[in-house]
Enzyme design. Structure first.
Site, PDB file in Angstrom:
ATOM      1  CE  LYS A 149      -1.934   1.502   3.683  1.00  0.00           C
ATOM      2  NZ  LYS A 149      -3.047   1.692   4.904  1.00  0.00           N
ATOM      3  CG  ASP A 208      -7.323   3.198   1.906  1.00  0.00           C
ATOM      4  OD1 ASP A 208      -8.124   2.488   0.811  1.00  0.00           O
ATOM      5  OD2 ASP A 208      -7.494   4.308   1.929  1.00  0.00           O
TER       6      ASP A 208
END
Length: 210
Positions: free
Chosen positions: A121, A139
């Site tokens: 991420k 996310d």
């Protein structure tokens, strides 16, 4: 409507709703952004932005972070939670960037994920925001909303990343993910999504689902 057609429509509608797609974390350099993203784990962006001005005033360069006293650094970031592990990884990131990458934040995911505390991420955010390359930042907002829209049917972040890369134009991926965060906070939270106000209701497969 195919998933790709739906994805393109979602890109278009979100762009209309949120024309300014920017990361909400404040930073002035690639390494500052890397630090801010690390601090944002289990912490709000607003809280991180309250912490970082003093932090970046005290530690102005990667070299400053690499030579930081662990206890002192912990003191600067204590209010963001998990400050001990975050401080250790920030110092570790700085040292590895200096020793392995010539003091430059890597521009690709494979190298970025070798840094302490950096997962896919974070790596995607750096690759997209700093270097303008193809990126999908998965996310909790992205996981929730892309599943609700029917763009993916999975909870695994890596699988979602690669699935979205197949249907989101490469040049739109990074901005799309920033807009998803804004949309998730504004209209489509985990609880009580405001479907009656949703600009994506025409393509959502789960309108009204909590």
């Amino acid at each position: 409507m195919t998933k790709k057609e739906k994805a393109l429509k979602a890109v278009e509608l979100l762009k209309e709703r949120y024309p300014d797609a920017v990361c909400s974390l404040t930073s002035q350099s690639p390494f500052e952004l890397l630090v801010a993203v690390r601090l944002s784990a289990q912490c709000t962006d607003a809280r991180v932005n309250m912490i970082t001005p003093a932090l970046f005033e005290r530690y102005k360069t990667i070299e400053d972070f690499a030579s930081a006293d662990l206890g002192e650094l912990e003191g600067y970031i204590r209010s963001c939670g998990f400050f001990r592990s975050k401080a250790e990884s920030i110092i570790g990131m700085a040292r590895k960037i200096l020793s392995d990458f010539g003091g430059r934040v890597p521009d690709n995911i494979d190298d970025l994920i070798t840094l302490p505390g950096v997962g896919r991420k974070t790596a995607n955010l750096i690759v997209g925001d700093v270097y303008g390359k193809e990126a999908i930042v998965v996310d909790t907002h992205c996981i929730r909303i892309t599943n609700r829209l029917g763009l993916v049917s999975d909870k695994d972040p890596k699988k979602i990343e690669f699935a979205l890369k197949k249907i989101i134009p490469p040049e739109e991926g990074s901005d799309f993910c920033h807009r998803i965060v804004l949309f998730g906070r504004d209209i489509c939270p985990a609880r009580k999504p405001r479907c009656g106000e949703c600009p994506l209701s025409e393509i959502c497969s789960k309108v009204g689902v909590k």
